[in-house]
Design an enzyme around this catalytic site. Structure first.
Site, short mmCIF file in Angstrom:
data_model
loop_
_atom_site.label_atom_id
_atom_site.label_comp_id
_atom_site.label_asym_id
_atom_site.label_seq_id
_atom_site.Cartn_x
_atom_site.Cartn_y
_atom_site.Cartn_z
CB SER A 24 -0.87 -0.04 1.25
OG SER A 24 -2.04 0.70 1.08
N PRO A 25 0.40 2.35 -0.58
CG PRO A 25 -0.75 3.82 -1.97
CD PRO A 25 -0.90 2.55 -1.24
CB CYS A 27 3.62 9.77 2.89
SG CYS A 27 2.47 10.40 1.70
CD GLN A 101 -2.05 6.97 -3.23
OE1 GLN A 101 -1.23 7.46 -2.46
NE2 GLN A 101 -3.14 6.36 -2.79
CE1 TYR A 188 -3.76 14.55 2.51
CE2 TYR A 188 -3.98 12.27 1.83
CZ TYR A 188 -3.45 13.22 2.68
OH TYR A 188 -2.64 12.83 3.71
NE ARG A 236 -5.72 3.32 -0.54
CZ ARG A 236 -4.97 3.03 0.52
NH1 ARG A 236 -4.34 3.96 1.18
NH2 ARG A 236 -4.82 1.79 0.92
CG LEU A 310 -5.14 -2.52 11.85
CD1 LEU A 310 -6.05 -2.27 13.06
CD2 LEU A 310 -3.74 -2.89 12.36
NE ARG A 333 -0.60 0.72 10.11
CZ ARG A 333 -1.71 0.95 10.79
NH1 ARG A 333 -1.68 1.70 11.87
NH2 ARG A 333 -2.86 0.44 10.41
#
Ligand code: FMN
Length: 377
Positions: A24-25, A27, A101, A188, A236, A310, A333
């Site tokens: 997953s993207p 930053c 992305q 965003y 997304r 998660l 993560r």
């Protein structure tokens, strides 16, 4: 035994992904003047080495002012193209799909990194070379109490912003990416247009759901027009959000139907962003908390969905796929914790040649070690 679904290839437009695992993207706040650095090559490259089928770059700004922070990634200049090419070539060489992305932070621009709690920049920061700049939004409503009031985009501004998405898409193509995702989530710019909490316009880009969706749909058309058909286009969404669900799953289903009609191939189902960065009240955090959104969108629209949030256990990921709740599994993560997660997951799910997910430089030695272990039992 039969191959687990998690390790079954999937067709995405004209591409075949080697398994259903997506990075997953994330930053990194480590770009320099928008361009990726060695950090990005290592950060993203190790996920390709670890066996993930799709490796997403972080949210990458389509305009310089679209960055959140000075360290955010961008693809708003032709100078960025060769910098990304180095990364896409590495990912591709190691049998993963390099995915971009693209995004625009809108009114969430001009702040510090997460470890400052995204503190909006002030004139004080100008002394250290980080002068604040003004974000843009559908309406002049600030993202948080201590943020600047954003510039309200005029209709001609909107056309220019859409043109910047188109330009960024062309650069993405030139940089060697095989897949692109439009970031329409997390509060965003696109999400600011979608949400009645951030969009109070009375012209054709606001008001009812159709008006609030117009920016997202026109922008998607602009991206699709220059992004080749055989390369997958993802979008997304924040599937639910806002004060008690101001943007809800029914709105998302309506949006995704329109996106699908405009050539979007897959949807990644996230949540939250307008009413606080992590909307714990509406979406309690528990393993797979966003899976029901991927399931509903998949069922009601027939589009390919990616579940995220998660998901850390191989058996859980496999169960989501087996029950038809999503087509792909994205993780962020957990990949920071274990970039070789696919290898461990394959072993857990009984894939006999699980070490083949690794490059030969590693796999040869590890297979040999396994043989020695077998012999010495
Ligand atoms: C460090 C970090 C950076 C992130 N950056 C982005 C981003 O650039 N774009 C995006 O859509 N989501 C971003 N996310 C959200 C993740 O892609 C993912 O949806 C979220 O972390 C939940 O997945 P997880 O539980 O597997 O971490 C970020 C998450 C983390 C932890």
């Amino acid at each position: 035994m039969t191959q687990p679904l998690l390790f079954t290839p999937i067709q995405l437009a004209g591409l075949t992904a080697r398994n259903r695992i997506v990075v997953s993207p994330m930053c990194q706040y480590s770009s320099e003047e928008g361009g990726p650095t060695d950090w990005h090559l290592v950060h993203l490259g190790k996920f390709a080495l670890g066996g993930a089928a799709v490796v997403f770059c972080e949210e990458t700004a389509v305009e310089m002012r679209a960055r959140k922070t000075y360290g955010c990634a961008g693809i708003y200049s032709d100078a960025h193209v060769p910098m990304y090419r180095r990364i896409t070539e590495f990912i591709y060489k190691h049998n993963s799909i390099p995915a971009m992305q693209i995004g625009h932070s809108g009114r969430k621009a001009s702040c510090g990194p997460p470890w400052t709690n995204f503190k909006p920049l002030t004139d004080e920061d100008a002394k250290t070379g980080h002068a604040p700049w003004r974000g843009v939004s559908p309406s002049a409503i600030r993202a948080r109490d201590d943020a600047q009031v954003p510039h309200e985009l005029s209709v001609s501004d909107i056309k220019e912003v859409i043109a910047s998405w188109r330009e960024a898409t062309l650069r993405t193509l030139n940089a060697g990416f095989e897949m692109i995702e439009i970031h329409g989530a997390h509060g965003y710019l696109i999400h600011q247009f979608l949400s009645p909490l951030a969009n109070k316009r009375t012209d054709g880009y606001g008001g009812d759901l159709a008006g609030r969706m117009r920016f997202a749909l026109e922008l998607t058309e602009a991206v699709r027009a220059v992004w080749p058909k055989e390369k997958p286009l993802w979008f997304r969404v924040s599937a639910v959000d806002g004060d008690n669900g101001a943007w809800n799953i029914d709105d998302t289903v309506t949006l995704v139907r329109e996106l699908k009609a405009r050539g979007v191939d897959a949807v990644s189902c996230s949540s939250g962003g307008i009413n606080g960065p992590l909307n714990y009240a509406i979406v309690p955090r528990q393993p797979g908390f966003q899976v029901p959104y991927a399931e509903r969108v998949r069922r009601d629209t027939g589009i390919t969905t990616c579940a995220v949030g998660l998901i850390t256990e191989a058996e859980h990921a496999e169960d989501i796929l087996q029950r038809g709740k999503a087509d792909l599994i994205a993780m962020a993560r957990e990949f920071m914790y274990n970039p070789n997660w696919p290898v461990h997951a394959a072993k857990k799910l009984g894939v006999t040649d699980y070490l083949d997910l690794l490059p030969t430089e590693y796999a040869w030695w590890l297979k040999r070690r396994e043989k020695i272990r077998e012999i010495s039992k």
